[in-house]
Design a protein around this motif. Sequence first.
Motif, PDB file in Angstrom:
ATOM      1  N   ASN A   1      27.435  -8.105  58.666  1.00 59.22           N
ATOM      2  CA  ASN A   1      26.146  -7.914  59.389  1.00 59.22           C
ATOM      3  C   ASN A   1      25.749  -6.836  59.993  1.00 59.22           C
ATOM      4  N   MET A   2      24.715  -6.038  59.501  1.00 58.66           N
ATOM      5  CA  MET A   2      24.450  -4.481  60.229  1.00 58.66           C
ATOM      6  C   MET A   2      23.990  -4.746  61.696  1.00 58.66           C
ATOM      7  N   ALA A   3      23.368  -5.702  62.150  1.00 59.72           N
ATOM      8  CA  ALA A   3      23.195  -5.744  63.656  1.00 59.72           C
ATOM      9  C   ALA A   3      24.332  -5.954  64.268  1.00 59.72           C
ATOM     10  N   ALA A   4      25.163  -6.750  63.892  1.00 57.54           N
ATOM     11  CA  ALA A   4      26.431  -6.895  64.633  1.00 57.54           C
ATOM     12  C   ALA A   4      27.287  -5.658  64.950  1.00 57.54           C
ATOM     13  N   LEU A   5      27.282  -4.748  63.730  1.00 60.05           N
ATOM     14  CA  LEU A   5      28.054  -3.657  63.549  1.00 60.05           C
ATOM     15  C   LEU A   5      27.403  -2.468  64.340  1.00 60.05           C
ATOM     16  N   LEU A   6      26.315  -2.380  64.257  1.00 65.35           N
ATOM     17  CA  LEU A   6      25.187  -1.604  65.179  1.00 65.35           C
ATOM     18  C   LEU A   6      25.603  -2.028  66.806  1.00 65.35           C
ATOM     19  N   LEU A   7      25.651  -3.129  67.096  1.00 61.40           N
ATOM     20  CA  LEU A   7      25.995  -3.508  68.728  1.00 61.40           C
ATOM     21  C   LEU A   7      27.223  -3.183  68.841  1.00 61.40           C
ATOM     22  N   LEU A   8      28.323  -3.397  68.335  1.00 60.84           N
ATOM     23  CA  LEU A   8      29.785  -2.917  68.458  1.00 60.84           C
ATOM     24  C   LEU A   8      29.524  -1.373  68.436  1.00 60.84           C
ATOM     25  N   LEU A   9      29.160  -0.763  67.720  1.00 58.84           N
ATOM     26  CA  LEU A   9      29.061   0.876  67.703  1.00 58.84           C
ATOM     27  C   LEU A   9      28.202   1.323  68.960  1.00 58.84           C
ATOM     28  N   ALA A  10      27.329   0.735  69.357  1.00 56.99           N
ATOM     29  CA  ALA A  10      26.513   1.106  70.752  1.00 56.99           C
ATOM     30  C   ALA A  10      27.317   0.817  71.968  1.00 56.99           C
ATOM     31  N   ALA A  11      28.335  -0.536  72.026  1.00 55.27           N
ATOM     32  CA  ALA A  11      29.118  -0.556  72.921  1.00 55.27           C
ATOM     33  C   ALA A  11      30.201   0.473  73.105  1.00 55.27           C
ATOM     34  N   ILE A  12      30.640   1.034  71.985  1.00 47.37           N
ATOM     35  CA  ILE A  12      31.827   2.011  71.752  1.00 47.37           C
ATOM     36  C   ILE A  12      31.309   3.364  72.362  1.00 47.37           C
ATOM     37  N   VAL A  13      30.069   3.865  72.079  1.00 51.94           N
ATOM     38  CA  VAL A  13      29.653   4.942  72.323  1.00 51.94           C
ATOM     39  C   VAL A  13      29.264   4.910  74.062  1.00 51.94           C
TER      40      VAL A  13
END
Length: 121
Positions: free
Chosen positions: A72-84
């Motif tokens: 799910n791209m929304a979940a992946l983008l949420l994880l990447l935002a948290a890492i950034v």
Amino acid sequence: MAIHVKRNTGMMGGVAKVAVIVDGQHAAKLGNDEVMTVSQGDEAVKLKAKQWFFGSKELEVADDASVEVRINMAALLLLLAAIVCLILGVMIAPIITAVAAILFFICITYSSKNWFQLIEV
């Protein structure tokens, strides 16, 4: 009745195998681009995907279906935002680190049932 399940998670989901759960029972573990076939009677089958604490919603499919397991791209983008936010918080300001902690909590909660998408092709 045969149902074909293919894992197509790409580079981000290629580290560990994904467990495919059929009608509440573990059926197989799929690596990236692997395919499995589920043979059941004439009734509909409920499928789920699970990897560590990441999971998917249940999908009910009928005979002769082809299902793809995707991230799910929304979940992946949420994880990447948290890492950034975590990286920027360490370098710039502690308040951004607090935002990263909140985003990680939201990501883990959301991803427990939404990390993978089961899509009928």
